[in-house]
Design an enzyme around this catalytic site. Structure first.
Site, PDB file in Angstrom:
ATOM      1  N   GLU A  38       0.825  -1.204   0.000  1.00  0.00           N
ATOM      2  CA  GLU A  38       0.000   0.000   0.000  1.00  0.00           C
ATOM      3  C   GLU A  38       0.870   1.270   0.000  1.00  0.00           C
ATOM      4  O   GLU A  38       1.775   1.406   0.820  1.00  0.00           O
ATOM      5  CB  GLU A  38      -0.938  -0.005   1.216  1.00  0.00           C
ATOM      6  CG  GLU A  38      -1.819   1.225   1.338  1.00  0.00           C
ATOM      7  CD  GLU A  38      -2.693   1.473   0.119  1.00  0.00           C
ATOM      8  OE1 GLU A  38      -3.240   0.520  -0.439  1.00  0.00           O
ATOM      9  OE2 GLU A  38      -2.813   2.656  -0.283  1.00  0.00           O
ATOM     10  N   THR A  82      -6.176   2.641  -5.122  1.00  0.00           N
ATOM     11  CA  THR A  82      -5.950   1.187  -5.007  1.00  0.00           C
ATOM     12  C   THR A  82      -6.756   0.422  -6.043  1.00  0.00           C
ATOM     13  O   THR A  82      -6.244  -0.506  -6.678  1.00  0.00           O
ATOM     14  CB  THR A  82      -6.347   0.672  -3.605  1.00  0.00           C
ATOM     15  OG1 THR A  82      -5.488   1.246  -2.627  1.00  0.00           O
ATOM     16  CG2 THR A  82      -6.244  -0.841  -3.521  1.00  0.00           C
ATOM     17  N   HIS A 199      -0.904   3.400   4.874  1.00  0.00           N
ATOM     18  CA  HIS A 199      -1.875   4.259   4.167  1.00  0.00           C
ATOM     19  C   HIS A 199      -1.933   5.608   4.852  1.00  0.00           C
ATOM     20  O   HIS A 199      -1.910   5.684   6.080  1.00  0.00           O
ATOM     21  CB  HIS A 199      -3.256   3.589   4.188  1.00  0.00           C
ATOM     22  CG  HIS A 199      -4.273   4.247   3.297  1.00  0.00           C
ATOM     23  ND1 HIS A 199      -4.770   5.515   3.537  1.00  0.00           N
ATOM     24  CD2 HIS A 199      -4.875   3.817   2.163  1.00  0.00           C
ATOM     25  CE1 HIS A 199      -5.629   5.836   2.588  1.00  0.00           C
ATOM     26  NE2 HIS A 199      -5.707   4.822   1.735  1.00  0.00           N
ATOM     27  N   ASP A 258       1.158   0.345  -5.101  1.00  0.00           N
ATOM     28  CA  ASP A 258      -0.018   0.676  -5.912  1.00  0.00           C
ATOM     29  C   ASP A 258      -0.019   2.111  -6.422  1.00  0.00           C
ATOM     30  O   ASP A 258      -0.472   2.393  -7.521  1.00  0.00           O
ATOM     31  CB  ASP A 258      -1.334   0.358  -5.186  1.00  0.00           C
ATOM     32  CG  ASP A 258      -1.552   1.110  -3.885  1.00  0.00           C
ATOM     33  OD1 ASP A 258      -0.569   1.589  -3.284  1.00  0.00           O
ATOM     34  OD2 ASP A 258      -2.724   1.202  -3.448  1.00  0.00           O
ATOM     35  N   HIS A 259       0.501   3.045  -5.612  1.00  0.00           N
ATOM     36  CA  HIS A 259       0.507   4.467  -5.999  1.00  0.00           C
ATOM     37  C   HIS A 259       1.326   5.231  -4.977  1.00  0.00           C
ATOM     38  O   HIS A 259       1.825   4.650  -4.016  1.00  0.00           O
ATOM     39  CB  HIS A 259      -0.920   5.026  -6.088  1.00  0.00           C
ATOM     40  CG  HIS A 259      -1.754   4.742  -4.869  1.00  0.00           C
ATOM     41  ND1 HIS A 259      -1.526   5.334  -3.647  1.00  0.00           N
ATOM     42  CD2 HIS A 259      -2.798   3.895  -4.680  1.00  0.00           C
ATOM     43  CE1 HIS A 259      -2.401   4.883  -2.775  1.00  0.00           C
ATOM     44  NE2 HIS A 259      -3.180   3.990  -3.365  1.00  0.00           N
TER      45      HIS A 259
HETATM   46  C1  GP9 Z   1      -8.839   0.142   1.426  1.00  0.00           C
HETATM   47  C2  GP9 Z   1      -7.537   0.244   0.752  1.00  0.00           C
HETATM   48  C3  GP9 Z   1      -7.163   1.681   0.484  1.00  0.00           C
HETATM   49  O1  GP9 Z   1      -9.489  -1.075   1.448  1.00  0.00           O
HETATM   50  O2  GP9 Z   1      -7.390  -0.614  -0.305  1.00  0.00           O
HETATM   51  O3  GP9 Z   1      -7.523   2.179  -0.752  1.00  0.00           O
HETATM   52  P1  GP9 Z   1      -6.918   3.592  -1.286  1.00  0.00           P
HETATM   53  O4  GP9 Z   1      -7.408   4.662  -0.361  1.00  0.00           O
HETATM   54  O5  GP9 Z   1      -5.419   3.495  -1.248  1.00  0.00           O
HETATM   55  O6  GP9 Z   1      -7.448   3.717  -2.657  1.00  0.00           O
HETATM   56 MN    MN Z   2      -3.902   2.375  -2.147  1.00  0.00          MN
END
Ligand code: GP9
Ligand code: MN
Length: 432
Positions: A38, A82, A199, A258-259
């Site tokens: 993440e 995500t 996150h 992911d980003h």
């Molecule tokens: C939540 C997680 C976060 O289930 O996958 O998503 P994001 O905020 O990074 O798009």
């Molecule tokens: Mn994410």
């Protein structure tokens, strides 16, 4: 309609990149374990803060000759964050210019996604492990359309009290709690772990670590290093389990960020830690910082190493298919196999800006990657090259948007593929 579909299929055909014979099928029949890191950016790899290495385990994987480690790999997400990353990695189609495909179209559209392709072409079972509620990003509906056999969401884990942060179960507990389900999966399996602890705004309880964070005055930037360190430890613990259980030798492990975790505005606080000045920080620096890790770890296969070719999330599915010996000709996937001689190194961002091995293009500005300078008087040849790349980027994104917005895949089934019936899946009944 059929003219739209024809344009898509023409583009896909012209853009097709045949597999590299040295790589085709080298992971055939192995379990595929995908670890979603993440908000994890590439600059964390090999980084130190206050003399302390931030992510020692991921660094060791990055430099392991059993890992194909991409050093110029970019995320390509839009507002779907995500979910956009998941969509690109598993369908080979981009997210939307606004919003999220998962939430806007994921319940009703037809998808030809990795779990179904791997099941039909190579007998894989599939599962997602994620410590957040299943409805977040509409995953509970989307995964059925992707053909996921199992979705272990928060309801499968004890997420009470300090076992969770805002987005769900802490990563170490996710990996620990998943083992009893993972061990039940029929092999070969395709299993994805979506971590959450790293996150924004990167909160971490004292009991989960005491990494010596920097003191930039920007809390998000400072805490990012502590949660990234925690994520690194989580992955390390999971690898220890894989080795002890023997699954390791029967699997390949794919890790990707992911980003971004640090936004463009927070990059100004980050800049000094990267040896840059906030005063001269610009669009070029922001674009270059969108690198995320992409690593393919293949135990027992020692020809890996750093891969400098440019690519992005859209290229993952064709790359994986070829490693597993699955022919993707005829599938509507917009990326190309990163190992192919014909791999396309122009990397589109979701907003139509793009990066190539030599240039970074942000709106109307062209920057040279060699020194980050703005090209103020491009030669005619360079102008033509950039215009050609820009046209291709726009066309590719537009065609992808048409696939999504017009639900085109309901009119097109690749040879050898059977459309997924979402009613075949009911994750909660599986559990009961
Ligand atoms: C939540 C997680 C976060 O289930 O996958 O998503 P994001 O905020 O990074 O798009
Ligand atoms: Mn994410």
């Amino acid at each position: 309609d059929s003219a739209d579909l024809d344009s898509v299929l023409n583009f896909i055909n012209q853009h097709y990149a045949a597999p590299n014979p040295k790589m085709y099928g080298i992971a055939k029949g192995k379990n595929v374990i995908v670890i979603h890191l993440e908000s994890f950016q590439q600059f964390l790899i090999d980084d130190k803060v206050n003399g302390e290495t931030v992510t020692p385990f991921l660094n060791s994987l990055y430099h392991d000759n059993q890992t194909y480690s991409f050093s110029n790999f970019f995320h390509q997400v839009g507002q779907g964050k995500t979910s956009d990353a998941e969509n690109m990695l598993e369908t080979g189609v981009y997210g939307l210019p606004q919003g999220s495909v998962f939430t806007a179209l994921g319940s009703d559209n037809t998808f030809q996604a990795a779990p179904a392709i791997l099941k039909q072409q190579a007998g894989y079972t599939s599962a997602v492990f994620h410590g957040n509620v299943g409805s977040f990003w509409n995953r509970n509906n989307v995964y059925k359309n992707f053909g996921y056999d199992n979705f272990y969401d928060a309801s499968y884990f004890d997420t009470t009290g300090d076992r969770s942060e805002q987005y769900g179960l802490k990563d170490k507990l996710l990996f620990q709690g998943s083992i009893k389900y993972l061990e039940q999966l029929q092999q070969p399996f395709y299993a994805k772990f979506l971590t959450v602890t790293n996150h924004f705004p990167f909160p971490l309880d004292k009991e989960d670590g005491n990494f010596p964070i920097p003191n930039t005055g920007d809390k998000a930037v400072d805490n990012y290093f502590a949660t990234a360190h925690y994520l690194d430890q989580s992955v390390h613990e999971f690898f220890n389990y894989l080795k002890a259980s023997g699954l390791y030798d029967k699997s390949i492990i794919i890790l990707y960020g992911d980003h971004y975790g640090i936004s463009n505005s927070d990059n100004l606080s980050l800049a000094p830690l990267l040896g840059k000045s906030a005063d001269t920080w610009n669009d070029y620096d922001n674009a270059q910082l969108q690198r995320v890790p992409f690593m393919i770890h293949i135990p027992g296969q020692h020809n890996g190493g750093i891969q400098p070719q440019y690519g992005g999330e859209i290229d993952v599915l064709p790359t994986l298919e070829h490693l597993l010996g699955i022919n993707n000709r005829g599938y509507v996937q917009f990326g190309t196999d990163l190992f192919s001689a014909k791999h396309d190194q122009v990397v589109p961002f979701r907003n139509s800006n793009f990066v190539t091995p030599d240039y970074t293009v942000v709106d109307d500005s062209i920057y040279k990657n060699s020194d980050g300078s703005l090209v103020t008087h491009p030669s005619t040849a360079l102008k033509q090259q950039i215009a050609k790349d820009q046209t291709k980027v726009q066309k590719e994104l537009q065609l992808s948007d048409t696939v999504n917005n017009k639900n085109l895949l309901r009119f097109y089934t690749p040879a050898g593929f059977t459309p997924v019936n979402p009613e075949d899946y009911n994750y909660h009944n599986d559990f009961a």
